[in-house]
Scaffold this active site. Structure first.
Site, PDB file in Angstrom:
ATOM      1  N   ASP A 116     -13.360   9.683 -20.958  1.00 12.64           N
ATOM      2  CA  ASP A 116     -12.955   9.646 -19.559  1.00 12.64           C
ATOM      3  C   ASP A 116     -13.667   8.418 -18.974  1.00 12.64           C
ATOM      4  O   ASP A 116     -14.664   7.952 -19.534  1.00 12.64           O
ATOM      5  CB  ASP A 116     -13.405  10.936 -18.870  1.00 12.64           C
ATOM      6  CG  ASP A 116     -13.171  10.878 -17.383  1.00 12.64           C
ATOM      7  OD1 ASP A 116     -12.059  10.506 -16.972  1.00 12.64           O
ATOM      8  OD2 ASP A 116     -14.115  11.188 -16.618  1.00 12.64           O
ATOM      9  N   ASP A 171     -14.120   7.454 -15.054  1.00 16.33           N
ATOM     10  CA  ASP A 171     -14.919   7.702 -13.839  1.00 16.33           C
ATOM     11  C   ASP A 171     -15.931   8.819 -14.090  1.00 16.33           C
ATOM     12  O   ASP A 171     -15.552   9.935 -14.444  1.00 16.33           O
ATOM     13  CB  ASP A 171     -14.006   8.125 -12.677  1.00 16.33           C
ATOM     14  CG  ASP A 171     -13.031   7.031 -12.274  1.00 16.33           C
ATOM     15  OD1 ASP A 171     -13.500   5.951 -11.875  1.00 16.33           O
ATOM     16  OD2 ASP A 171     -11.810   7.251 -12.352  1.00 16.33           O
TER      17      ASP A 171
HETATM   18  C1  BG6 Z   1     -10.357  10.341 -11.803  1.00 14.82           C
HETATM   19  C2  BG6 Z   1     -11.391  10.646 -10.742  1.00 14.82           C
HETATM   20  O1  BG6 Z   1     -10.960   9.700 -12.885  1.00 14.82           O
HETATM   21  O2  BG6 Z   1      -9.328   9.498 -11.281  1.00 14.82           O
HETATM   22  C3  BG6 Z   1     -10.709  11.264  -9.527  1.00 14.82           C
HETATM   23  O3  BG6 Z   1     -12.333  11.557 -11.261  1.00 14.82           O
HETATM   24  C4  BG6 Z   1      -9.592  10.344  -9.036  1.00 14.82           C
HETATM   25  O4  BG6 Z   1     -11.651  11.473  -8.509  1.00 14.82           O
HETATM   26  C5  BG6 Z   1      -8.625  10.067 -10.168  1.00 14.82           C
HETATM   27  O5  BG6 Z   1      -8.878  10.981  -7.980  1.00 14.82           O
HETATM   28  C6  BG6 Z   1      -7.498   9.112  -9.756  1.00 14.82           C
HETATM   29  O6  BG6 Z   1      -8.048   7.853  -9.532  1.00 14.82           O
HETATM   30  P1  BG6 Z   1      -7.315   6.614  -8.891  1.00 14.82           P
HETATM   31  O7  BG6 Z   1      -8.214   5.467  -9.235  1.00 14.82           O
HETATM   32  O8  BG6 Z   1      -5.961   6.500  -9.535  1.00 14.82           O
HETATM   33  O9  BG6 Z   1      -7.199   6.874  -7.433  1.00 14.82           O
HETATM   34 MG    MG Z   2     -14.421  11.690 -14.734  1.00 16.84          MG
END
Ligand code: BG6
Ligand code: MG
Length: 206
Positions: free
Chosen positions: A7, A9
């Site tokens: 993963d 984030d």
């Molecule tokens: C995930 C995060 O990795 O990505 C979430 O944990 C986030 O918090 C999701 O909403 C979508 O991310 P993005 O960058 O497409 O807005």
């Molecule tokens: Mg994550």
């Protein structure tokens, strides 16, 4: 084990607080109550699913178009904040683990709900490092659905049973298990009852 799917984030780079600040601007503008506790529930969810969780805090109703506008504006704020990400923002132990996996010949992939994954990887200097990037742009169903991880396994040409996942979200651990993969936890996912181990366990098994 032949491949490790990360993963992004909360595992490779810490963006939780930046997501929080961007959503907070939106919720303040719309007079919707939002705090770190609610933000906690958004970990691993797509933008769309995140907004639905946030809107549970209000009686106000929004049309699909209005929701899309909020999502776009939130992303604009978020993009401004991640423009300053750099290789210095990699989470502790990640450079060492990634190097070790490459040296030992494992495939490495990204399995992220984010549609900004490619941009973030570029900012932190890892865009060319991974063998595959499966992210919010190539899936229909967000975690806890296993789709993002099954696509990552397919991209690197490894059977799901030979892939393991590293996750910080409980929904991500659930997605990995549904995909038939072992799931190693960091951060909030350490509270998961169905994880197979921690990031340290994975490192020690190499
Ligand atoms: C995930 C995060 O990795 O990505 C979430 O944990 C986030 O918090 C999701 O909403 C979508 O991310 P993005 O960058 O497409 O807005
Ligand atoms: Mg994550």
């Amino acid at each position: 084990m032949k491949a490790v799917i990360f993963d992004l984030d909360g595992v490779i780079v810490s963006t939780d607080h930046l997501h929080y600040l961007a959503w907070k601007k939106i919720t303040d503008q719309e007079h919707i109550s939002f705090n770190e506790e609610v933000n906690h529930l958004l970990r691993g969810l797509s933008r769309e699913a995140s907004l639905e969780v946030i809107l549970k805090q209000t009686d106000k109703t929004f049309t699909l178009e209005e929701k899309n506008d909020l999502i776009m504006l939130k992303n604009q704020y978020y993009l401004e904040s991640i423009a300053s990400l750099s290789p210095d923002d990699l989470l502790e132990g990640i450079p060492e683990l990634l190097g070790l996996l490459k040296d030992k010949g494992y495939k490495v992939a990204i399995g992220s709900s984010s549609k900004n994954a490619t941009y973030i990887l570029k900012q932190i200097g890892l865009l060319d490092f991974f063998d595959a990037i499966s992210d919010g742009n190539n899936i229909i169903h967000s975690k806890p659905d296993p789709e993002v991880f099954l696509k990552a396994a397919d991209m690197v040409g490894v059977a799901p049973e030979a892939c393991v996942v590293v996750e910080d979200a409980k929904v991500g651990i659930e997605a990995a298990k549904k995909a038939g993969m072992k799931a190693y936890a960091v951060g909030d996912a350490l509270n998961s009852d169905i994880k197979d181990g921690t990031l340290l366990d994975l490192m020690l098994s190499l």
